[in-house]
Design an enzyme around this catalytic site. Structure first.
Site, PDB file in Angstrom:
ATOM      1  N   GLU A 134       0.812  -1.224   0.000  1.00 21.78           N
ATOM      2  CA  GLU A 134       0.000   0.000   0.000  1.00 21.78           C
ATOM      3  C   GLU A 134       0.846   1.276   0.000  1.00 21.78           C
ATOM      4  O   GLU A 134       0.657   2.162   0.839  1.00 21.78           O
ATOM      5  CB  GLU A 134      -0.959  -0.009   1.196  1.00 21.78           C
ATOM      6  CG  GLU A 134      -1.997  -1.104   1.133  1.00 21.78           C
ATOM      7  CD  GLU A 134      -2.997  -1.045   2.285  1.00 21.78           C
ATOM      8  OE1 GLU A 134      -2.872  -0.150   3.143  1.00 21.78           O
ATOM      9  OE2 GLU A 134      -3.903  -1.901   2.320  1.00 21.78           O
TER      10      GLU A 134
ATOM     11  N   GLU B  59      -4.666  -8.892   0.925  1.00 19.40           N
ATOM     12  CA  GLU B  59      -5.452  -8.606   2.129  1.00 19.40           C
ATOM     13  C   GLU B  59      -6.919  -8.656   1.750  1.00 19.40           C
ATOM     14  O   GLU B  59      -7.363  -7.909   0.883  1.00 19.40           O
ATOM     15  CB  GLU B  59      -5.120  -7.231   2.728  1.00 19.40           C
ATOM     16  CG  GLU B  59      -3.772  -7.174   3.413  1.00 19.40           C
ATOM     17  CD  GLU B  59      -3.459  -5.806   3.994  1.00 19.40           C
ATOM     18  OE1 GLU B  59      -4.397  -5.078   4.348  1.00 19.40           O
ATOM     19  OE2 GLU B  59      -2.262  -5.467   4.070  1.00 19.40           O
TER      20      GLU B  59
END
Length: 799
Positions: free
Chosen positions: A426, A501
């Site tokens: 991220e 995720e």
């Protein structure tokens, strides 16, 4: 005998754990007087000039605390309410730039070296220190390791005083965060002292073992790197021996001659043939050994033993992950590295305990989020059969971060559990632009150079986006945005996709209403943050599409920090399918139903609803059965077919008594019941193991529950439990899974949270029997006996 001959005999490699008997004191990041004169004393003007500092041999540390490693001082500190996002995300512990008085720690240890070994070389390895750790030996500065996760090794040969005490000093500065989650503080992993010959295998990943399988035969390749740190040209021979897991020799290579100039390095490659190998897989994680041997003058002067597994991993854009040629769906969990009671300083045993709990749920993969894991975590995954996505801390190609990435790959590439690397997570500032793309390409090139046997992914919180990193990453990683996976695959069918995720349901064990004051959420698959999804929204996509490799849920265990969606008094996350102790929440049984290869039947909630007689209660059943019939006090409430990858729900008018589920599957029936209990009557202690090794390092978990007069666990009990131990055993931590408790993790008491709490014990070095007692006002106490033994083959307890 010549000096060379004596040296050759006495310099065979030794690796010694030096976790015992360190001195510790807190310093101060802003006040030199309270930081033992650091930054005032001019310690870098001359080598060894360290008077009036802890690095000086004359420094008196008698008032410092004596402790053993691993050590996390952050978990020992009280919680503090501060309106700061980073403090909140680190679990409201007073560590970081706002807390100079509790964010620097000093460690000292005395080491001894025999004069007879003065011809050897020595190195010290720190497996992990959080963070910014500066190290001295005898006042001589060795270096500073910035990383809080990747370890460091220093050659200390030149600084040793033989026959006299040697002072090792470490200053740890945890004022700078690295992550946005609990990170701990201190020397929280093992420390090792290594002795070896001047002509030796490189300590920095100098052995690389990998295999190629062709039918019923495996070719085992062994790459070695030898370093000459003597003061002259050196020669010798190198060879490799293949051993089974019991140490029996299976085959060996021919000896290859080497000759190295001063400070020279040389690489050798060996090929060993293994007929009908035992393949490493999730059910039979068989580990072979390779022993590499270095001889000089006909004498063995160095050897290394590396465990490895024979297995093949293929990543196919249509079939997903193939382990030994068989497609498997990744049923993974993300996890940070802390646990109840001990913070980041986990005994090795707890790594195995946590992996065992995940495997019982049916999980087959573990993502080390978001940093290099401790070596013992990978050893547990190798031994128990759990795939690992191994992750570096930061997407960055600076010398510091490329060094961390290179060390990670060299350290971990022999582990059969590691099936994929992750180069970052991220990175919102760069993941869609050309900078991110160039960084990724540089890191991917380094990965292929050091480990051409595996591939990499990047965990991107983007949907159907094809720019920046995504076009160049071999395996597209999705953090949430599950709605984008199908269209992305349609647009890019030749790029494998994995859910790095997924999910992120937020729940609190044993709670069934939203309590914003205490920071609790219902223990069902009902709530998630805006960026995430429920379990039943993402998993069916993975289950129904072969091209999708599978995914890693966020998370397997709750962890300190990130108390989404709450703030104070919440101090840990709600994301886990288990709490910080490893006690399952109800969502655990959803995943177990569809991940595990066994019958599953679970009813929730509990059936203690005094004062709600006549009210409607939503009853959930998680199961992998074909059909389930629900009964209340022997009266049928109807039968329902189980939709695959879903759950069943009834609305039941509450009456005390028994609620029972009877499941049918493939012509078989099985059932489970939940009862209304009476008030707590007695304590029960449930140890994971009843014996521990007498090594001063082994540990075990003891879970405490209370039962009513009928022996049934009381799921709403919150009684305080007081623990006592007798014998050579120590309480190193307690917990209960309550995300808003501010009770100390280091006391010998803990309140139950919805019927459960946990005690973590560590063994001493004296054999015999130790007793553990639990008492609480008004309850019958409990006592168990733990054996402390020299038996080296103690297995994990069965649950």
């Amino acid at each position: 005998m010549t000096a060379t001959g004596i040296y050759a005999q006495q310099s065979l490699r030794e690796r010694i754990n030096i976790d015992k008997d360190w001195k510790f004191a807190l310093g101060h990041a802003a006040d030199p007087d309270k930081d033992f004169n650091y930054k005032v004393a001019n310690i870098f003007s001359k080598s060894g000039k360290t008077e009036n500092t802890p690095m000086s041999k004359d420094f008196v540390d008698s008032t410092w605390r004596t402790l053993d490693l691993p050590h996390d001082w952050a978990v020992e500190l009280p919680f503090v309410e501060v309106d700061n996002f980073d403090v909140q995300s680190h679990g409201y512990k007073p560590v970081g730039g706002l807390f100079p008085e509790t964010s620097v720690g000093w460690y000292r240890k005395q080491l001894s070296f025999d004069e007879a070994d003065s011809g050897a070389r020595y190195a010290i390895t720190f497996d992990g220190v959080f963070r910014d750790a500066s190290v001295w030996l005898n006042g001589y500065y060795l270096g500073t390791n910035e990383s809080g996760y990747m370890g460091v090794t220093y050659d200390i040969t030149d600084y040793i005083t033989f026959g006299e005490p040697n002072n090792m000093v470490v200053r740890v500065d945890a004022t700078q965060y690295e992550g946005w989650f609990y990170e701990g503080a201190g020397i929280y992993r093992h420390v090792w002292l290594e002795k070896f010959h001047n002509l030796h295998f490189n300590n920095d990943g100098g052995i690389f073992v990998y295999t190629e399988v062709d039918g019923r035969q495996a070719e085992v390749f062994v790459e070695t790197e030898v370093v000459n740190e003597s003061l002259k040209v050196a020669s010798g021979q190198v060879y490799a021996i293949l051993l089974d897991r019991d140490g029996k020799e299976l085959t060996r290579s021919e000896k290859q001659p080497i000759e190295l100039p001063l400070n020279g390095k040389t690489k050798n490659i060996f090929s060993l043939i293994l007929d009908i190998p035992n393949m490493w897989d999730l059910e039979n994680p068989y580990l072979y050994r390779v022993k590499t041997v270095l001889k000089s003058g006909g004498v063995e002067i160095d050897h290394q033993i590396e465990k490895f597994g024979v297995r093949t991993i293929e990543i196919d854009p249509k079939l997903g992950v193939l382990l030994n040629g068989k497609p498997i769906k990744i049923k993974g969990t993300n996890n940070h590295q802390d646990h109840a009671g001990v913070g980041s300083a986990l005994p090795d045993y707890l790594q195995y305990y946590r992996i065992k709990l995940l495997k019982e749920m049916g999980s087959n993969a573990y993502r080390a989020s978001h940093n290099p894991p401790t070596p013992e975590l990978l050893e547990a995954c190798d031994s128990l059969g759990m795939l690992v996505m191994d992750e570096t801390r930061l997407l960055n190609t600076s010398p510091e971060h490329m060094s961390q990435f290179e060390q990670l790959i060299k350290r971990d590439r022999n582990h059969p559990s590691v099936f994929m690397w992750c180069i970052g997570n991220e990175e919102g500032w760069i993941q869609q632009n050309s900078v991110g793309k160039r960084l990724a390409l540089t890191m991917l090139a380094k990965q292929r150079e050091l480990d051409p046997t595996r591939t990499s992914t990047y965990a991107a919180d983007m949907a159907n986006v094809y720019k920046g990193i995504n076009p160049v990453i071999p395996v597209r990683g999705f953090n949430y945005r599950e709605y984008g996976m199908v269209p992305y695959h349609k647009d890019h069918p030749n790029q494998p996709i994995i859910g790095t995720e997924m999910g992120s349901t937020v729940t609190t064990r044993g709670i069934y209403t939203v309590d914003s004051l205490k920071g609790y959420l219902p223990d069902q698959d009902l709530s998630h943050p805006w960026w995430a999804s429920l379990a039943e929204e993402w998993w069916p996509i993975a289950a129904d599409n072969d091209w999708l490799l599978g995914g890693f849920i966020w998370t397997g265990f709750d962890y300190r920090g990130e108390p989404t969606p709450f703030t104070w008094p919440n101090v840990n996350s709600h994301f886990g399918v288990m709490d910080v102790c490893g006690f399952p929440k109800n969502l655990y049984y959803y995943y177990q139903s569809w991940w595990a290869d066994k019958d599953v039947l679970h009813i929730s909630p509990h059936w203690n609803w005094e004062g709600k007689e006549g009210a409607n209660i939503d009853v959930w059943v998680n199961s992998n059965a074909d059909q389930v019939e629900l009964f209340l006090n022997e009266k049928s409430l109807g039968s329902k077919k189980m939709k695959r990858n879903s759950h069943l729900k009834w609305q039941v008018v509450y009456q005390p008594g028994e609620i029972k589920a009877v499941a049918s599957k493939d012509g078989r029936t099985f059932e489970t019941s939940t009862f209304t209990t009476s008030s707590p009557a007695s304590i029960q202690l449930v140890p994971d193991r009843k014996s521990m090794k007498a090594d001063g390092m082994d540990a075990t978990v003891v879970n405490a529950v209370v039962v009513d007069r009928n022996g049934r666990e009381v799921p709403t009990a919150n009684n305080p439990i007081y623990f006592e131990v007798e014998g050579d055993i120590e309480i190193i931590g307690v917990g209960n899974g309550d995300p808003s408790t501010h009770e100390s993790d280091k006391e010998s008491r803990r309140s139950l949270f919805n019927g459960k709490c946990q005690l973590i014990l560590q063994s001493g070095e004296t054999t015999g029997f130790a007793k553990v007692r639990a008492i609480s006002p008004g309850l019958e106490p409990a006592e168990i006996t733990i054996q402390i033994t020299n038996n080296k083959k103690i297995l994990l307890g069965k649950r």
